[in-house]
Design a protein around this motif. Sequence first.
Motif, mmCIF file in Angstrom:
data_model
loop_
_atom_site.group_PDB
_atom_site.id
_atom_site.type_symbol
_atom_site.label_atom_id
_atom_site.label_comp_id
_atom_site.label_asym_id
_atom_site.label_seq_id
_atom_site.Cartn_x
_atom_site.Cartn_y
_atom_site.Cartn_z
ATOM 1 N N LEU A 469 0.846 -1.209 0.000
ATOM 2 C CA LEU A 469 0.000 0.000 0.000
ATOM 3 C C LEU A 469 0.873 1.248 0.000
ATOM 4 O O LEU A 469 0.657 2.193 -0.759
ATOM 5 N N ASP A 526 -5.283 -4.566 -5.142
ATOM 6 C CA ASP A 526 -5.974 -3.547 -5.921
ATOM 7 C C ASP A 526 -6.367 -2.424 -4.968
ATOM 8 O O ASP A 526 -7.203 -2.624 -4.086
ATOM 9 N N TRP A 527 -5.740 -1.287 -5.106
ATOM 10 C CA TRP A 527 -6.038 -0.163 -4.210
ATOM 11 C C TRP A 527 -5.706 1.152 -4.891
ATOM 12 O O TRP A 527 -4.647 1.287 -5.503
ATOM 13 N N THR A 531 -8.523 5.686 -1.085
ATOM 14 C CA THR A 531 -9.809 4.998 -0.931
ATOM 15 C C THR A 531 -9.762 4.081 0.289
ATOM 16 O O THR A 531 -8.685 3.635 0.690
ATOM 17 N N ALA A 534 -9.090 -1.999 0.163
ATOM 18 C CA ALA A 534 -8.180 -2.648 -0.774
ATOM 19 C C ALA A 534 -8.596 -4.104 -0.853
ATOM 20 O O ALA A 534 -9.037 -4.689 0.134
ATOM 21 N N SER A 535 -8.464 -4.687 -2.036
ATOM 22 C CA SER A 535 -8.810 -6.102 -2.142
ATOM 23 C C SER A 535 -7.755 -6.788 -2.993
ATOM 24 O O SER A 535 -6.935 -6.133 -3.628
ATOM 25 N N CYS A 544 -10.330 -8.856 1.550
ATOM 26 C CA CYS A 544 -10.682 -7.454 1.440
ATOM 27 C C CYS A 544 -10.201 -6.834 2.747
ATOM 28 O O CYS A 544 -10.259 -7.475 3.794
#
Length: 657
Positions: A469, A526-527, A531, A534-535, A544
């Motif tokens: 991240l 996926d992030w 937001t 994230a998943s 998730c």
Amino acid sequence: MFKKILVANRGEIACRIIRTARHLGIKTVAVYSDADQEALHVRMADEAISIGPSPSTESYLRADKIIEACRLTGAEAVHPGFGFLSENADFATALADNGIIFIGPPPSAMAAMGDKIESKKLAEKAGVSIVPGILTPVTSAEEAIQQAKIIGYPIMLKASAGGGGKGMRIARDDQETKEGLRAAMAEALTAFGDDRVFIEKYIEEPRHIEIQVLADQYGNTVHLGERECSIQRRHQKVIEEAPSPFLDDVTREAMGQQAIALAKAVGYVSAGTVEFIVDRQRKFYFLEMNTRLQVEHAVTELVTGLDLVEQMFRIAAGEKILFCQKDVMTKGWAIEARLYAEDPVRGFMPSTGRLTRYLPPVTNSHIRIDTGVDEGSEISMFYDPMVAKVCGFGKTRADAIIALRTALDGFYIRGIKHNANFLSSILASPRFHAGRLTTNFIAEEYADGFSEKITQDKEDFFVAIVAVLHTLKCMRGAVAIKSFLELPAIEWVVKFNNKYLPVKLVRNEEHWSVFQQNRTHSLVLDWAPGTPLASGSFDKTPFCIQVDYSNLGYFLSAQGGGAEFLVLTPKVAALNKKMLIKQPPDTSKFLLAPMPGLLVNLPIRLGQNIKAGDELAVIEAMKMENVLRAVRDGIVKEIYVTQGDSLSVDQKIIEFA
Ligand code: ADP
Ligand code: ADP
Ligand code: MG
């Protein structure tokens, strides 16, 4: 079929009933209290009628106002949902007197099943196996002890008028029987205005398994299989599933037949549920019949493909059930979790307030969400604190668990405390996966309460995610992108829980290789920076996770864990290690109030020698009496409160020497 119905309820169940009505082309009338003027169920209905002030005794429980609302709007029938007036035979009778149809069972069946002592007598007569016990109310401690001797310990003291897990106590010896009787009677009197308590055998390692029945006005009665609701807290359901991982076909059929026999014996019509307690030998005993739609009906709908509210409408409108027992088939596995506005970290204290953020996961064929709120809604102190029911559905039980767990991990709610992470933690537990359920599951697995502490086996998961991240966030900077992409490997030190964990990342086409000491993991993530969710997949298992910025780092939560992480370069980490650590204050010498409530008893005095297990204080909160006991021996040095005080959470009660 009806042209217009009134829904005498609120929240998610009101919305759920309106949805089916709309699907069938039936117009709907909502009723609402002052607190619910802008509630979702009011907005969803075709018409809405105000029925009074916020307390339910002045609105949702007022039969006269609901009948008046029917008259004003021309509603032909009333669906009561669950709770409120749903099991009130007088209400059903009053509707009939006014020519309005009650979408539920006949009042006589409700009355017969409304009282635990009476319903057990009736069940026994109908050939249903009941829990061994004595079906007359006990009035004195002596009598209770005498009965307990006959039945044999452990025993269960139960309010005959009981419901919602209230007025119930387990006792393992005479002393507990004495204390339990007092508490159960007091609780029953406040909650139901009826203090009759009876005694039955406590079934050890109990599982709660119930049968859904459906009966029409022409004597056709079928059962729709079982739901296992063994995951409970204080005798209240938390997670339910269909089918049960415990039942075999023979037991299932026997339970189904007994449920049908009981329904027939009381002339049951509509949807109803016969609850059983099942012991480790799969011997089952009748507990009670709930003469209404049940909170957890959704899991039955998912595995049978039937809409129970539609069936209730059709039956109430005089239609026949169009299928018979052998047509009832179940497919797949469904699990439901009750998302509550409560703080699991602080003894499950209720939490009220506005939903400042409310982002439910996307529903699909694997995820069903029933809710009565949206962003900006208020969770008020007046009603049940349920925010939503979340269901996972899949081919197998394992599929259903993954679906539900990712849905819960992706349910982003801010503004109130909620139990999504606690629910997720249950679903992530090996014991739950193995299906080794009993109604003591939560008490045993969370003996010291729930904390969001990240267990050793989850460390790699969180550390890998936070490292990636942070890398993604850095790559956002135009200058950084170039330098980052040129690096063969990216090195970070993740600080969490005062530990410094080195991690190395190598980016491949579609995934990240994450090196943590001698372990390697594969992470797809996926992030979009900024937001909240994230998943992706960690070592091929989908997940998730919730991402909040906090201080200089991130607060991540998923699968029952939650913590603050700092991602540092190796150089900064070396400097960070030199920072002083602030010690939290020592509270081990104090008895603190674990919840807000009324101090109803304080049976200790200054200087008293306390032995572990002694009763120190009794706090009444949410209509339940909570006994606080000494966890170790000690001497009372100081008493800070007096009996009758209203305590706030963490308020000092006693100091020990
Ligand atoms: P039981 O635990 O007796 O089997 P359920 O699990 O079906 O019953 O829960 C029914 C109870 O849930 C109701 O009696 C009520 O207290 C509570 N409840 C939950 N949501 C609502 C709601 N939206 N409106 C009213 N009551 C609700
Ligand atoms: P309520 O009306 O409050 O739902 P129930 O009789 O259905 O009361 O019991 C609620 C829960 O209490 C059950 O699901 C089960 O967990 C527990 N329980 C009730 N009776 C017994 C018993 N005899 N032995 C063990 N557990 C019991
Ligand atoms: Mg029950």
